[in-house]
Design a protein around this motif. Sequence first.
Motif, short mmCIF file in Angstrom:
data_model
loop_
_atom_site.label_atom_id
_atom_site.label_comp_id
_atom_site.label_asym_id
_atom_site.label_seq_id
_atom_site.Cartn_x
_atom_site.Cartn_y
_atom_site.Cartn_z
N ALA A 1 0.83 -1.21 0.00
CA ALA A 1 0.00 0.00 0.00
C ALA A 1 0.86 1.26 0.00
O ALA A 1 1.94 1.30 0.61
CB ALA A 1 -0.92 0.00 1.22
N ARG A 2 0.37 2.28 -0.70
CA ARG A 2 1.07 3.56 -0.68
C ARG A 2 0.86 4.23 0.68
O ARG A 2 -0.07 3.90 1.42
CB ARG A 2 0.52 4.47 -1.78
N ILE A 3 1.75 5.17 1.00
CA ILE A 3 1.61 5.92 2.24
C ILE A 3 0.37 6.82 2.14
O ILE A 3 0.20 7.53 1.16
CB ILE A 3 2.87 6.76 2.51
N GLN A 4 -0.48 6.77 3.15
CA GLN A 4 -1.71 7.56 3.11
C GLN A 4 -2.04 8.10 4.49
O GLN A 4 -1.35 7.82 5.48
CB GLN A 4 -2.86 6.72 2.56
N TRP A 5 -3.10 8.89 4.54
CA TRP A 5 -3.42 9.64 5.75
C TRP A 5 -3.60 8.74 6.96
O TRP A 5 -3.19 9.09 8.06
CB TRP A 5 -4.69 10.45 5.52
N TYR A 6 -4.19 7.56 6.79
CA TYR A 6 -4.45 6.72 7.96
C TYR A 6 -3.16 6.28 8.63
O TYR A 6 -3.13 6.08 9.86
CB TYR A 6 -5.28 5.49 7.58
N HIS A 7 -2.08 6.12 7.87
CA HIS A 7 -0.80 5.77 8.48
C HIS A 7 -0.37 6.85 9.48
O HIS A 7 0.07 6.54 10.59
CB HIS A 7 0.27 5.60 7.40
N PHE B 1 7.69 3.98 10.28
CA PHE B 1 6.42 4.21 10.97
C PHE B 1 6.52 3.81 12.45
O PHE B 1 6.05 4.53 13.32
CB PHE B 1 5.30 3.42 10.29
N ILE B 2 7.11 2.65 12.72
CA ILE B 2 7.24 2.22 14.12
C ILE B 2 8.17 3.16 14.87
O ILE B 2 7.92 3.53 16.03
CB ILE B 2 7.75 0.77 14.21
N ALA B 3 9.26 3.59 14.21
CA ALA B 3 10.19 4.53 14.85
C ALA B 3 9.51 5.87 15.11
O ALA B 3 9.78 6.53 16.13
CB ALA B 3 11.42 4.72 13.97
N ALA B 4 8.62 6.30 14.20
CA ALA B 4 7.90 7.56 14.41
C ALA B 4 6.99 7.48 15.63
O ALA B 4 6.86 8.44 16.39
CB ALA B 4 7.09 7.91 13.16
N VAL B 5 6.34 6.31 15.82
CA VAL B 5 5.53 6.11 17.02
C VAL B 5 6.41 6.23 18.27
O VAL B 5 6.08 6.93 19.23
CB VAL B 5 4.82 4.74 16.98
N PHE B 6 7.55 5.56 18.24
CA PHE B 6 8.44 5.57 19.40
C PHE B 6 9.04 6.95 19.63
O PHE B 6 9.36 7.31 20.77
CB PHE B 6 9.54 4.53 19.21
N MET C 1 -8.53 2.42 4.89
CA MET C 1 -7.44 2.63 3.95
C MET C 1 -7.91 2.40 2.52
O MET C 1 -8.87 1.66 2.28
CB MET C 1 -6.27 1.69 4.27
N SER C 2 -7.20 3.02 1.59
CA SER C 2 -7.56 2.93 0.17
C SER C 2 -6.80 1.79 -0.50
O SER C 2 -5.80 1.99 -1.19
CB SER C 2 -7.24 4.26 -0.54
N ILE C 3 -7.28 0.58 -0.28
CA ILE C 3 -6.69 -0.58 -0.94
C ILE C 3 -7.80 -1.44 -1.53
O ILE C 3 -7.66 -2.64 -1.71
CB ILE C 3 -5.83 -1.42 0.03
N THR C 4 -8.93 -0.79 -1.90
CA THR C 4 -10.13 -1.51 -2.35
C THR C 4 -9.87 -2.35 -3.59
O THR C 4 -10.31 -3.48 -3.71
CB THR C 4 -11.25 -0.50 -2.63
N ASP C 5 -9.11 -1.77 -4.56
CA ASP C 5 -8.91 -2.47 -5.82
C ASP C 5 -8.18 -3.79 -5.64
O ASP C 5 -8.36 -4.74 -6.41
CB ASP C 5 -8.12 -1.59 -6.79
N ASP C 6 -7.33 -3.84 -4.63
CA ASP C 6 -6.52 -5.03 -4.43
C ASP C 6 -7.26 -6.13 -3.68
O ASP C 6 -6.92 -7.30 -3.80
CB ASP C 6 -5.24 -4.68 -3.67
N ILE C 7 -8.25 -5.78 -2.88
CA ILE C 7 -8.86 -6.78 -2.01
C ILE C 7 -10.36 -6.93 -2.24
O ILE C 7 -11.04 -7.59 -1.47
CB ILE C 7 -8.62 -6.44 -0.52
#
Length: 544
Positions: free
Chosen positions: A12-18, A156-161, A251-257
């Motif tokens: 998935a591309r980086i998006q707002w929910y991340h 992403f995990i490092a940003a949380v920490f 998240m915007s991954i509708t086309d894939d799933i």
Amino acid sequence: MPIKVLSSLDAARIQWYHFKAIIVAGMGLFTDAYDLFCIAPVMKIISHVYYHGDSINTAVLSTSYAIALLGTAAGQLVFGYLGDRVGRRRVYGLCLAIMIISSFGCGFSVCTTRTSCVMVSLGFFRFILGLGIGGDYPLSATIMSEFANKRTRGAFIAAVFSMQGLGILVSSAVTMAVCVAFKRGGGGGSETEKEEVPSEADVAWRLILMIGALPAALTFYWRMLMPETARYTALVENNIVQAAKDMERVMSITDDISDETTTEPPPPPLPLPPSYTLFSLRFLRLHGRDLFAASVNWFLVDVVFYTSNLLLSQIFSHYSDKPSSTTTENVYDAAFKLAELGAIIAACSTIPGYWFTVYFIDKIGRVKIQMMGFFFMAVVYLVAGIPYTWYWSKHEQTKKGFMVLYGLVFFFSNFGPNTTTFIIPAELFPARFRSTCHGISGAAGKLGAIVGTVGFLWATEKVEEGDHMNNVYPDVNRMRAAFLILGGVCIAGIFVTYFFTKETMGRSLEENEHEQERVNNDESEVEPQNVDRQSSASTLLQTQ
């Protein structure tokens, strides 16, 4: 066959929910750091209010530091296990609620006159606070790792920490603001008032502790709206349809799933998980080395990190040429100086270290950053410790140079093992054990923090002749020994990382999980082949 919803998350591309997940999960770590690191100036105020300006007894002081760490270790074990048994989302909100309630409880510690009553009450709420903080560690790391794509998962995990760094900075800023406000409000502002502690000071430390609950309370609603992670739903609960629906909602991954969200016909059930359980022989054969490496590395870095924070105040007292003496300092000035020092270190070393890791973690790799951090920390301790006396026997410039050199410890701790030990356990283990194993690794780290904190306080205890008052002081020989020991701990971390820690960069969580299983299966296939060859050879000899 790979599950499409999981492979879609990996790609998935980086998006707002991340970014929303980083903020919501990070606020827990923010509160963790705020509550764990504001205790030093708070204890300084308490020493004036309840101990009449005398130094707090070493046993009481070490207990006040260790009680929250002990609760954190217990919380990591308990809530890490529950995160795998009942789900990440269900336990996640509970941990935050515990932190909010116990933070307010610390401020409302019963009694305002009896010292023992206040300290026991504060210790009780600090332990409960530690339970919530401990639960937040494995759940935040696991949730972020299971939402992230494999290209930027480490960042992403490092940003949380990294929200811990902001929590340390804000705790220092709040402490300074409260001290200035109470001082200007008429409580102990002039030189003639130093010997008499204003009654308002008993409110000041309580207010500092309670303010730490506000950021967590503001994000509680958003945390409760987070769906269960797709990996837990698909791999542990065996419900691919629900996992796909949950991810489509945020998240915007509708086309894939899209083909997985249909209910007609229903997809075939997932195969049952492997039969081995936690700490079974098969688990230890497949994942024991990873759990050992994650736990030992976290233990070692927390020995160093928490001891370094205690050493800092002692070194600063020496640097300022005004040794801290609670009998002569104004109650607010004493706490303000400690908070100011923490803010300087956080802004100049701690926070930059976190964000260097965010930028480089998916370019350099976890193992290299961890080894580099341990290496440079060891260098700093040895360079600072061996000629320790020289730094303080020369002119002002050498003292400033020493403080800059010591600041590098916090930079390379966070651009190094303090962050990577949080990331790696969230990537190595199977989904049904991920939160539990992260909690075990983190609990080992907090035991290291207790060893470092309590060990330092007792090792530097001095009994003054005359009044037999316990006092922690920066004795030159003991400070040098502490530096050399910490340098040795960092060197041990280099060896453990090099020989036992596996790289997880650029691969999906499922690839990391199954790599060791493939290696184990390959080894098990070789053994029967060797037996067959030996049997054939012996048969041939007998016929001849």
